[in-house]
Scaffold this active site. Structure first.
Site, PDB file in Angstrom:
ATOM      1  N   ARG A 108       0.853  -1.182   0.000  1.00 11.38           N
ATOM      2  CA  ARG A 108       0.000   0.000   0.000  1.00 11.38           C
ATOM      3  C   ARG A 108       0.893   1.236   0.000  1.00 11.38           C
ATOM      4  O   ARG A 108       1.686   1.437   0.921  1.00 11.38           O
ATOM      5  CB  ARG A 108      -0.918  -0.001   1.232  1.00 11.38           C
ATOM      6  CG  ARG A 108      -1.678   1.284   1.392  1.00 11.38           C
ATOM      7  CD  ARG A 108      -2.667   1.303   2.551  1.00 11.38           C
ATOM      8  NE  ARG A 108      -3.190   2.652   2.632  1.00 11.38           N
ATOM      9  CZ  ARG A 108      -3.008   3.494   3.661  1.00 11.38           C
ATOM     10  NH1 ARG A 108      -2.367   3.103   4.737  1.00 11.38           N
ATOM     11  NH2 ARG A 108      -3.481   4.712   3.617  1.00 11.38           N
ATOM     12  N   HIS A 153      -2.666  11.022   0.862  1.00  6.30           N
ATOM     13  CA  HIS A 153      -2.179  10.801   2.225  1.00  6.30           C
ATOM     14  C   HIS A 153      -1.551  12.109   2.720  1.00  6.30           C
ATOM     15  O   HIS A 153      -0.350  12.205   2.925  1.00  6.30           O
ATOM     16  CB  HIS A 153      -1.185   9.631   2.260  1.00  6.30           C
ATOM     17  CG  HIS A 153      -0.961   9.038   3.631  1.00  6.30           C
ATOM     18  ND1 HIS A 153      -1.149   7.709   3.914  1.00  6.30           N
ATOM     19  CD2 HIS A 153      -0.540   9.606   4.797  1.00  6.30           C
ATOM     20  CE1 HIS A 153      -0.850   7.470   5.185  1.00  6.30           C
ATOM     21  NE2 HIS A 153      -0.477   8.611   5.747  1.00  6.30           N
ATOM     22  N   GLU A 198      -7.407   8.668   6.387  1.00  4.56           N
ATOM     23  CA  GLU A 198      -7.745   9.203   7.708  1.00  4.56           C
ATOM     24  C   GLU A 198      -8.374  10.595   7.712  1.00  4.56           C
ATOM     25  O   GLU A 198      -7.764  11.566   8.174  1.00  4.56           O
ATOM     26  CB  GLU A 198      -6.500   9.203   8.604  1.00  4.56           C
ATOM     27  CG  GLU A 198      -5.876   7.835   8.774  1.00  4.56           C
ATOM     28  CD  GLU A 198      -4.841   7.792   9.885  1.00  4.56           C
ATOM     29  OE1 GLU A 198      -4.434   8.862  10.361  1.00  4.56           O
ATOM     30  OE2 GLU A 198      -4.459   6.686  10.292  1.00  4.56           O
ATOM     31  N   ASN A 338      -7.356   1.941   9.715  1.00  6.72           N
ATOM     32  CA  ASN A 338      -6.065   2.129  10.370  1.00  6.72           C
ATOM     33  C   ASN A 338      -6.308   2.078  11.867  1.00  6.72           C
ATOM     34  O   ASN A 338      -7.106   2.857  12.394  1.00  6.72           O
ATOM     35  CB  ASN A 338      -5.462   3.497  10.035  1.00  6.72           C
ATOM     36  CG  ASN A 338      -4.986   3.596   8.595  1.00  6.72           C
ATOM     37  OD1 ASN A 338      -5.108   2.659   7.810  1.00  6.72           O
ATOM     38  ND2 ASN A 338      -4.441   4.753   8.233  1.00  6.72           N
ATOM     39  N   TYR A 340      -4.362   1.701  15.765  1.00  7.59           N
ATOM     40  CA  TYR A 340      -3.134   1.639  16.546  1.00  7.59           C
ATOM     41  C   TYR A 340      -3.371   1.422  18.039  1.00  7.59           C
ATOM     42  O   TYR A 340      -2.627   0.708  18.690  1.00  7.59           O
ATOM     43  CB  TYR A 340      -2.339   2.947  16.393  1.00  7.59           C
ATOM     44  CG  TYR A 340      -1.711   3.123  15.028  1.00  7.59           C
ATOM     45  CD1 TYR A 340      -0.421   2.684  14.769  1.00  7.59           C
ATOM     46  CD2 TYR A 340      -2.421   3.711  13.989  1.00  7.59           C
ATOM     47  CE1 TYR A 340       0.155   2.837  13.526  1.00  7.59           C
ATOM     48  CE2 TYR A 340      -1.852   3.867  12.732  1.00  7.59           C
ATOM     49  CZ  TYR A 340      -0.557   3.428  12.506  1.00  7.59           C
ATOM     50  OH  TYR A 340       0.005   3.574  11.265  1.00  7.59           O
ATOM     51  N   GLU A 405      -3.409  -0.056   8.164  1.00  5.73           N
ATOM     52  CA  GLU A 405      -2.249   0.327   8.976  1.00  5.73           C
ATOM     53  C   GLU A 405      -2.430  -0.246  10.371  1.00  5.73           C
ATOM     54  O   GLU A 405      -3.525  -0.194  10.929  1.00  5.73           O
ATOM     55  CB  GLU A 405      -2.113   1.860   9.129  1.00  5.73           C
ATOM     56  CG  GLU A 405      -1.653   2.584   7.901  1.00  5.73           C
ATOM     57  CD  GLU A 405      -1.485   4.098   8.120  1.00  5.73           C
ATOM     58  OE1 GLU A 405      -1.197   4.517   9.264  1.00  5.73           O
ATOM     59  OE2 GLU A 405      -1.648   4.842   7.144  1.00  5.73           O
TER      60      GLU A 405
HETATM   61  C1  GBH Z   1      -1.213   7.161  10.911  1.00  7.24           C
HETATM   62  O1  GBH Z   1      -2.047   8.002  11.646  1.00  7.24           O
HETATM   63  C2  GBH Z   1      -0.819   7.821   9.621  1.00  7.24           C
HETATM   64  O2  GBH Z   1      -1.659   7.421   8.559  1.00  7.24           O
HETATM   65  C3  GBH Z   1       0.613   7.589   9.237  1.00  7.24           C
HETATM   66  O3  GBH Z   1       0.974   8.464   8.204  1.00  7.24           O
HETATM   67  C4  GBH Z   1       1.490   7.727  10.444  1.00  7.24           C
HETATM   68  O4  GBH Z   1       2.849   7.628  10.128  1.00  7.24           O
HETATM   69  C5  GBH Z   1       1.096   6.649  11.423  1.00  7.24           C
HETATM   70  O5  GBH Z   1      -0.237   6.778  11.775  1.00  7.24           O
HETATM   71  C6  GBH Z   1       1.872   6.677  12.721  1.00  7.24           C
HETATM   72  O6  GBH Z   1       1.582   7.837  13.458  1.00  7.24           O
HETATM   73  O7  GBH Z   1      -1.764  13.234  20.043  1.00  7.24           O
HETATM   74  O8  GBH Z   1      -3.841  12.386  20.961  1.00  7.24           O
HETATM   75  O9  GBH Z   1      -3.880  14.235  19.377  1.00  7.24           O
HETATM   76  C7  GBH Z   1      -2.397   7.522  12.920  1.00  7.24           C
HETATM   77  C8  GBH Z   1      -3.528   8.305  13.532  1.00  7.24           C
HETATM   78  C9  GBH Z   1      -4.207  10.328  14.453  1.00  7.24           C
HETATM   79  C10 GBH Z   1      -2.299   9.196  15.357  1.00  7.24           C
HETATM   80  C11 GBH Z   1      -3.823  11.553  15.241  1.00  7.24           C
HETATM   81  C12 GBH Z   1      -1.904  10.425  16.113  1.00  7.24           C
HETATM   82  C13 GBH Z   1      -2.785  12.290  17.273  1.00  7.24           C
HETATM   83  C14 GBH Z   1      -3.364  11.871  18.558  1.00  7.24           C
HETATM   84  N1  GBH Z   1      -3.057   9.502  14.165  1.00  7.24           N
HETATM   85  N2  GBH Z   1      -3.084  11.173  16.420  1.00  7.24           N
HETATM   86  S1  GBH Z   1      -3.195  13.039  19.827  1.00  7.24           S
END
Ligand code: GBH
Length: 498
Positions: A108, A153, A198, A338, A340, A405
């Protein structure tokens, strides 16, 4: 599909999530629960701005991220930029060779919009940029690796931002033009497209909190306008594929959401967690995947009431016409997710007034027992993965899902045992969602193939299974221990537990 979530379902979900993390260990480690289903697509993911470099050559135009890192180095760790990044614009063949060596079936990647349209408009299509992605796709296919292409992106042409970017409703037409060019060029070779990576992160970080490009701080208004136009743009692109390309190319176009699991801290906070789910997941899911379309009713109510109380004459949540409700509803062939990390929801409030955080009237907390990572927002909560997958399936009619992701950060080491732990535990939960809960998951892409430009965190937070030496002009790539682990997993078709 129901906009409200019954207490009974929610308790069942909780039990499912908790039993797997505690008393369910035996089920989890059973051989049949460790195997990937037949034809399950395993891949790795990256994004253009985070790896390509070559920011101002071969006819590429300026993107919003080029502008942010150059004008505000103070906002990025160490003043890092993506000017060179992992240099994948030149070294893509090495990247493909690594994918091949490790056995991945799919890759991807994203296309840099201003590399294709340097003026932001189709009056100038940059042939060198178009050729680059042809070369990448051909290299992948020659090695038996299926391309999955993300159109956007986070790096849109700066010129479009100068005209308002995602706050301008014309963006739907501009994105539509761009999408048409992408489908026309690559449609014969690429069968899986994702429109926008996202939406929530784009709109909250870029137009509400102002930390990501374009750095606009418009809390309570910007994020809602932005999502409104992102949904219109996504649907416009989807309808273009439908009417102009689908019959010839027989591919699929999906929408991608970043979802955390929002779990009630205890049963008392069931309703709070449900509100959180609707505001964070339903916000973009309900307009596309529910039968009735449009934003969740709890959002319309809460944001409407608060706006009134604050002295606005209209709700800060924009209103869709019937035309758009219908165009957006069912505008996805699959759901890309996605995921995490997770949050616990309790009563209370958070965020400034007005803001999307505050509008929810709930508070998010983390459990102090959750394992940390190099990213302060990312706690390791494997059971949250199964929880949110089940919730998505139950609320929206079990759509086909690709995990696009999933991964974890450290500060840079080749012996990344914590990363192996993360993948193993999260994959187990995903397989339980498939086998025990019947969630229709078709594939999984880890984040990320390479250590890359982690946005505001520069190169300080590493998500790669491959180490990239950013001191070295050649950007040497070195396989981490997790890469070897993945190689075994893919070859065996199952999770290795030792
Ligand atoms: C992804 O976003 C992205 O698609 C990717 O590009 C990136 O490298 C990867 O994650 C790793 O970060 O600090 O509580 O405000 C993940 C979703 C949404 C995670 C916003 C960080 C901020 C949370 N992101 N978030 S906060």
């Amino acid at each position: 599909m129901p906009a409200t979530f019954s207490l009974g379902t929610s308790i069942l979900l909780l039990l499912a999530a908790f039993s797997s993390s505690t008393i369910g260990k035996d089920v989890e480690d059973e051989e049949k629960h460790l195997r990937f289903p037949p034809n399950f697509l395993l891949g790795a993911a990256t994004a253009a701005y985070q790896i390509e470099g070559a920011w101002n050559v071969s006819g590429k135009g300026e993107s919003t991220w080029d502008r942010l890192v150059h004008e505000h180095p103070d906002r990025i760790y160490n003043g890092d930029t993506g000017d060179v990044a992992a240099n994948s614009y030149y070294q893509y063949k090495e990247d493909v060779a690594i994918l091949k060596n490790l056995g991945f079936k799919s890759y991807r990647f994203s296309v840099s919009w201003p590399r294709i349209l340097p003026t932001g408009f189709p009056n100038k299509i940059n042939a060198e940029g178009v050729q680059y992605y042809h070369d990448l796709i051909d290299e992948l296919k020659a090695n038996g690796i299926e391309p999955m292409l993300t159109l956007y992106h986070w790096d849109h042409p700066q010129v479009l931002e100068d005209m308002g970017g995602w706050l301008n409703e014309e963006m739907a037409n501009w994105f539509g033009d761009y999408a048409r060019i992408i489908f026309r060029e690559y449609g014969s070779k690429v069968k899986k497209f994702i429109t926008i990576n996202e939406p929530k992160a784009v709109c909250k970080n870029g137009y509400s909190l102002g930390i990501h490009a374009p750095g606009k701080r418009l809390p309570g208004l910007g994020e809602y306008m932005c999502i409104h136009n992102v949904l219109k743009s996504h649907a416009t692109a989807y309808r273009i594929y439908d009417s102009e390309f689908r019959s010839t190319y027989q591919g699929e176009v999906g929408v991608l959401l970043d979802v955390m699991a929002y779990m009630p801290q205890n049963f008392e906070f069931d309703a709070a967690a449900e509100t959180s789910f609707q505001f964070n997941v339903g916000w973009t899911m309900h307009p596309i995947f529910s039968k009735e379309g449009d934003y969740p009713s709890v959002m319309k109510q809460l944001v409407g009431n608060r706006s009134k109380a604050e002295g606005f004459m209209q709700s800060r949540l924009p209103v869709f016409s019937d035309y758009w409700i219908n165009l957006i509803r069912s505008s996805a062939d699959f759901l890309a997710v996605n995921h995490y990390t997770s949050r616990l929801v309790v009563s209370g409030t958070m965020g400034e007034i007005p803001s999307h955080e505050h509008d929810q009237g709930v508070r998010e907390v983390v459990d102090s027992f959750w394992k940390s990572s190099a990213s302060n927002w990312l706690k390791v909560v494997p059971e949250g993965f199964r929880y949110i997958l089940v919730q998505l399936a139950r609320n929206y009619g079990n759509p086909p899902i690709y995990i696009t992701e999933n991964g974890v950060s450290d500060h840079g080491t080749l012996n990344d045992d914590d990363r192996i732990y993360y993948y193993r535990e999260y994959l187990k939960q995903m397989l339980l969602a498939i086998y025990e809960d019947g969630v229709d998951i078709r594939g999984y892409f880890l984040w990320s193939l390479l250590d890359n430009f982690e946005w505001n965190e520069g190169y300080s937070e590493r998500f790669g299974i491959v180490f990239v030496d950013y001191e070295d002009p050649k950007r040497q790539r070195i396989l981490k221990k997790s890469a070897s682990w993945w190689k075994e997993v893919i070859a065996a078709g199952k999770i290795e537990t030792n």
